[in-house]
Design a protein around this motif. Structure first.
Motif, PDB file in Angstrom:
ATOM      1  N   HIS A   1      49.103   8.966  20.218  1.00  0.00           N
ATOM      2  CA  HIS A   1      47.677   8.631  20.198  1.00  0.00           C
ATOM      3  C   HIS A   1      47.270   8.265  21.621  1.00  0.00           C
ATOM      4  O   HIS A   1      47.794   7.308  22.202  1.00  0.00           O
ATOM      5  CB  HIS A   1      47.419   7.468  19.246  1.00  0.00           C
ATOM      6  N   THR A   2      46.361   9.031  22.173  1.00  0.00           N
ATOM      7  CA  THR A   2      46.006   8.866  23.583  1.00  0.00           C
ATOM      8  C   THR A   2      44.555   8.466  23.762  1.00  0.00           C
ATOM      9  O   THR A   2      43.698   8.799  22.920  1.00  0.00           O
ATOM     10  CB  THR A   2      46.295  10.171  24.357  1.00  0.00           C
ATOM     11  N   LEU A   3      44.282   7.757  24.835  1.00  0.00           N
ATOM     12  CA  LEU A   3      42.908   7.403  25.170  1.00  0.00           C
ATOM     13  C   LEU A   3      42.224   8.601  25.826  1.00  0.00           C
ATOM     14  O   LEU A   3      42.818   9.266  26.675  1.00  0.00           O
ATOM     15  CB  LEU A   3      42.877   6.208  26.127  1.00  0.00           C
ATOM     16  N   VAL A   4      40.996   8.864  25.430  1.00  0.00           N
ATOM     17  CA  VAL A   4      40.218   9.936  26.041  1.00  0.00           C
ATOM     18  C   VAL A   4      38.953   9.339  26.639  1.00  0.00           C
ATOM     19  O   VAL A   4      38.572   8.212  26.315  1.00  0.00           O
ATOM     20  CB  VAL A   4      39.851  11.025  25.008  1.00  0.00           C
ATOM     21  N   PRO A   5      38.288  10.076  27.529  1.00  0.00           N
ATOM     22  CA  PRO A   5      37.075   9.542  28.154  1.00  0.00           C
ATOM     23  C   PRO A   5      35.992   9.210  27.124  1.00  0.00           C
ATOM     24  O   PRO A   5      35.822   9.920  26.134  1.00  0.00           O
ATOM     25  CB  PRO A   5      36.619  10.684  29.065  1.00  0.00           C
ATOM     26  N   GLU A   6      35.278   8.136  27.409  1.00  0.00           N
ATOM     27  CA  GLU A   6      34.164   7.733  26.556  1.00  0.00           C
ATOM     28  C   GLU A   6      32.820   7.998  27.214  1.00  0.00           C
ATOM     29  O   GLU A   6      31.774   7.819  26.587  1.00  0.00           O
ATOM     30  CB  GLU A   6      34.293   6.251  26.194  1.00  0.00           C
TER      31      GLU A   6
ATOM     32  N   ALA B   1      46.650  12.970  19.155  1.00  0.00           N
ATOM     33  CA  ALA B   1      45.466  12.470  18.460  1.00  0.00           C
ATOM     34  C   ALA B   1      44.719  11.524  19.385  1.00  0.00           C
ATOM     35  O   ALA B   1      45.281  11.006  20.356  1.00  0.00           O
ATOM     36  CB  ALA B   1      45.875  11.761  17.168  1.00  0.00           C
ATOM     37  N   VAL B   2      43.454  11.287  19.074  1.00  0.00           N
ATOM     38  CA  VAL B   2      42.614  10.426  19.915  1.00  0.00           C
ATOM     39  C   VAL B   2      42.692   8.993  19.404  1.00  0.00           C
ATOM     40  O   VAL B   2      42.296   8.696  18.266  1.00  0.00           O
ATOM     41  CB  VAL B   2      41.161  10.929  19.941  1.00  0.00           C
TER      42      VAL B   2
END
Length: 447
Positions: free
Chosen positions: A312-317, A218-219
């Protein structure tokens, strides 16, 4: 467990109620509507009219129509498997195997300590869990945070520092070689796991045929910007819908690096080959998760999906970082599809047939889609209405997929899935051809 991890805990699965039945009916109705729109309405008229006017395009249009029909059947197959999928039972505390969690980090800064802390806070029997945190030659303060985590959790954490940056694959290989667990779990250094994730991901290994398990991704930062909001919908579709279906024929194509688990004995049997893998004469550094999944499938083991193991992972913004992520993923996808074409023949007959059908129809979308877009664009120059039909087609397909998200998450964020359909078409279509032309490039591509 930290307050932050509690805050991002995933919702339970939606109840099987009247709303659920309504959404399932809407999904099947949407598939029928999509088929009707494709073949009985003017939606694809620009392509058909080109076929009538030119022999060269007619040669392309007829296979396209066949592929659309086969693609609709694939969607039906995936949907039925997705609806039948059920998570594996989690491992009980008294029977949980020895588990080694490997967290490689490169220029991750303070986030790596949070990732380690989320693993340390997970429910797992004392004495049966170790965390191996590796600094892959970072040039920032990542090592300081890994050391601090090791001091916070001295009975759990082993801190390793590599002399120079060798890439994520090399870092993982070092962690695997140092691990003592019967099950090896990988967690990305920008990711937080939920409290019951470790017990959940250990559960499928009761079956001796299981060699690899994919977790649900999940984001984490989906409320910070528009791109993460759209990506969360995409992740639910790719990490849950697709892998639930693939898990039913026990051939999950990729166990993601953000959260995956492997049987240690099979990893050790392929470790040297995986670490030294080359493609087109160049050493493979990226795409280590898909590559390891292929090696494990090649050894005769199954790969499955565990929905209740959540990270829960960080994704590019930003757009630039998003493009780098997709370039890395697409390069890995292209390379490993070639390898999967040889691995899949080692699967049992029925599982092989289902995996082959999925892989073949999925990969045919690339040449068909790009040539169809070109034909559509050529038609739009003389007939502006063709552009309107193309935009409508994107909305119809994206709207159908948004129903899958709505059933899984029960969230109004499904609307971001429709928006992502347009964003992907206009802003990301160039990435796959570029990735194909730069397959030999190396590096983490995470910064």
């Amino acid at each position: 467990m930290s307050a932050r991890v509690v805050e991002i805990a995933a919702r339970p699965e939606p109840p099987r109620d009247g709303w659920d039945r309504l959404l399932i009916a809407a999904i099947f109705g949407g598939m029928l509507g999509l088929g009707y729109a494709a073949f009985a309405t003017p939606l694809l008229q620009p392509l058909f009219s080109l076929a009538e006017r030119g022999e060269w395009s007619a040669l392309w249009i007829r296979p396209t129509v066949i592929w659309i029909a086969m693609g609709l059947f694939l969607l039906l197959m995936r949907t039925l498997l997705w609806l039948r999928y059920r998570p594996f039972a989690a491992a009980a505390l008294e029977e949980a195997p020895m588990l080694s969690v490997i967290i490689p980090a490169y220029n991750e800064g303070a986030m790596v300590e949070e990732s380690i802390a989320s693993v340390a806070a997970a429910r797992y029997p004392p004495g049966r869990l170790e965390i191996i945190a590796l600094d892959d030659g970072s040039t920032d303060d990542t090592w300081r945070y890994i050391e601090r985590a090791a001091r916070r959790f001295p009975e759990l954490v082993r801190a390793l520092r590599l002399a120079k940056n060798g890439g994520k694959r090399a870092a993982l290989a070092e962690g695997f070689s140092q691990a003592r667990g019967a099950i090896l779990v990988t967690v990305d250094s920008d990711s937080l796991i939920e409290r019951d994730t470790l017990l959940a991901i250990a559960g499928p290994f009761r079956d001796p045929r299981v060699g690899a398990v994919a977790g649900k991704v999940a984001v984490q930062n989906r409320h910070r910007a528009l791109i993460p909001r759209m990506l969360h919908v995409r992740f639910v579709l790719s990490f849950d819908f697709l892998r639930s279906a693939q898990s039913m024929f026990r051939t999950v194509f990729c166990c993601p690096g953000a959260l995956a688990a492997y049987r240690a004995q099979v990893v050790r049997s392929v470790l040297e080959r995986w670490e030294r893998q080359t493609f087109l004469g160049a050493r493979c550094t990226y795409g280590e998760d898909r590559a390891l999944t292929n090696f494990i499938l090649g050894e005769g083991y199954d790969s499955v999906y565990q929905r209740t193991a959540v990270v829960h992972t960080l994704v590019p913004e930003t757009y630039g970082k998003l493009c780098r992520m997709f370039i890395r993923w697409d390069r890995s996808y292209i390379r490993e599809e070639f390898r999967f074409a040889s691995v899949v023949w080692k699967r049992p007959p029925l599982l092989r047939a289902m995996a082959l059908y999925e892989s073949t129809i999925t990969n045919l979308r690339f040449p068909i889609a790009y040539l169809s877009i070109s034909l559509w664009a050529a038609k739009a120059v003389h007939d502006p209405a063709a552009l309107g039909r193309m935009l409508l087609a994107i909305m119809v397909v994206s709207g159908l997929y948004a129903l899958y998200y709505l059933r899984s998450e029960r969230s109004w964020d499904f609307a971001y899935g429709i928006l992502y359909g347009y964003f992907s078409f206009f802003a990301l279509t160039w990435i796959f051809p570029y990735a194909a032309l730069t397959l030999r490039s190396r590096g983490w591509l995470t910064r």
